[in-house]
Design an enzyme around this catalytic site. Structure first.
Site, PDB file in Angstrom:
ATOM      1  N   ALA A   1       0.801  -1.221   0.000  1.00  0.00           N
ATOM      2  CA  ALA A   1       0.000   0.000   0.000  1.00  0.00           C
ATOM      3  C   ALA A   1       0.838   1.277   0.000  1.00  0.00           C
ATOM      4  O   ALA A   1       0.384   2.320  -0.444  1.00  0.00           O
ATOM      5  CB  ALA A   1      -0.916   0.001   1.224  1.00  0.00           C
ATOM      6  N   LYS A   2       2.071   1.200   0.543  1.00  0.00           N
ATOM      7  CA  LYS A   2       2.972   2.360   0.617  1.00  0.00           C
ATOM      8  C   LYS A   2       2.302   3.564   1.269  1.00  0.00           C
ATOM      9  O   LYS A   2       2.478   4.702   0.846  1.00  0.00           O
ATOM     10  CB  LYS A   2       3.508   2.721  -0.768  1.00  0.00           C
ATOM     11  CG  LYS A   2       4.315   1.617  -1.448  1.00  0.00           C
ATOM     12  CD  LYS A   2       4.869   2.093  -2.777  1.00  0.00           C
ATOM     13  CE  LYS A   2       5.723   1.033  -3.441  1.00  0.00           C
ATOM     14  NZ  LYS A   2       4.933  -0.076  -4.021  1.00  0.00           N
ATOM     15  N   ARG A   3       1.549   3.323   2.329  1.00  0.00           N
ATOM     16  CA  ARG A   3       0.830   4.406   2.997  1.00  0.00           C
ATOM     17  C   ARG A   3       1.733   5.165   3.957  1.00  0.00           C
ATOM     18  O   ARG A   3       2.686   4.625   4.505  1.00  0.00           O
ATOM     19  CB  ARG A   3      -0.384   3.855   3.750  1.00  0.00           C
ATOM     20  CG  ARG A   3      -1.485   3.318   2.853  1.00  0.00           C
ATOM     21  CD  ARG A   3      -2.122   4.445   2.052  1.00  0.00           C
ATOM     22  NE  ARG A   3      -3.245   3.965   1.254  1.00  0.00           N
ATOM     23  CZ  ARG A   3      -3.169   3.642  -0.025  1.00  0.00           C
ATOM     24  NH1 ARG A   3      -2.017   3.712  -0.655  1.00  0.00           N
ATOM     25  NH2 ARG A   3      -4.240   3.247  -0.691  1.00  0.00           N
TER      26      ARG A   3
END
Length: 199
Positions: A16-18
């Site tokens: 997700a690379k949040r």
């Protein structure tokens, strides 16, 4: 729906690379871990600790912090030398990740396309799990990736290959072609692991 099709004994990482302000990050963490039931996720450290803390507070879930990513543009920021620490930014990210690892659930994303940086991160963080993208379509070398990426037991490295497997074929036999591509890569990885651990 995709996660439901994956057997329960296979860990699932939500790429997700949040990374957002605390309240928003808290909602992202709940969605990824409680609603989607991912076992781990990737997060972006750019906003600092409070943006990652909601993820870290799930002690039974894995968090992989973007450190030295596999894309060409990674050098724009990740390689910048920070004068105060006399290190490139990606090394400082790794040091912070180690500092924040109070639940022993943090790993680093380090790309196979930068083998020397991968080697440096493994040397400086011998016990930290590494999620290593960049094998296959991005051109990362499987042998160097294993040599530099695994720990002394030939473990603690998750090697990711996406396009090489997903697009192994675009015709009706795509599923079988993908299976063969995945099997071939697994054989390569295990071969290099056995060589690495025998050194």
């Amino acid at each position: 729906q995709t996660v439901k099709h994956i057997p329960g004994n296979i860990p699932v990482i939500g790429d997700a690379k949040r990374g957002d302000i605390g309240n928003t990050a808290k909602a992202y963490a709940k969605t990824i871990f409680s609603d989607f039931n991912f076992d781990a996720t990737t997060v972006n450290p750019y906003l600092g600790f409070d943006s990652l803390e909601p993820f870290i507070q799930y002690p039974d879930k894995g968090i992989f912090i973007l450190c030295r990513t596999s894309n060409a543009g990674a050098v724009d920021f990740q390689s910048l030398r920070c004068v105060e620490h006399d290190r490139p930014l990606f090394e400082i990210v790794a040091l912070k990740a180690r500092e924040w690892n109070v639940h022993d659930n943090i790993g680093l994303v380090v790309g196979a396309t930068y083998p020397e940086e991968l080697k440096l991160i493994r040397q400086n963080h011998p016990d930290m799990p590494l999620l290593i993208p960049g094998i296959g379509a991005q051109g990362g070398d499987p042998e160097l990736t294993i040599r530099y990426g695994v720990d002394v037991r030939g473990e603690k490295a998750i090697i990711n290959s996406s396009r090489q497997i997903i697009y192994a074929s675009r015709d009706e036999g795509f599923a079988e072609a993908a299976r063969k591509a995945a099997s071939k890569l697994r054989e390569q990885i295990n071969q290099y692991r056995s060589t690495r651990t025998s050194l």
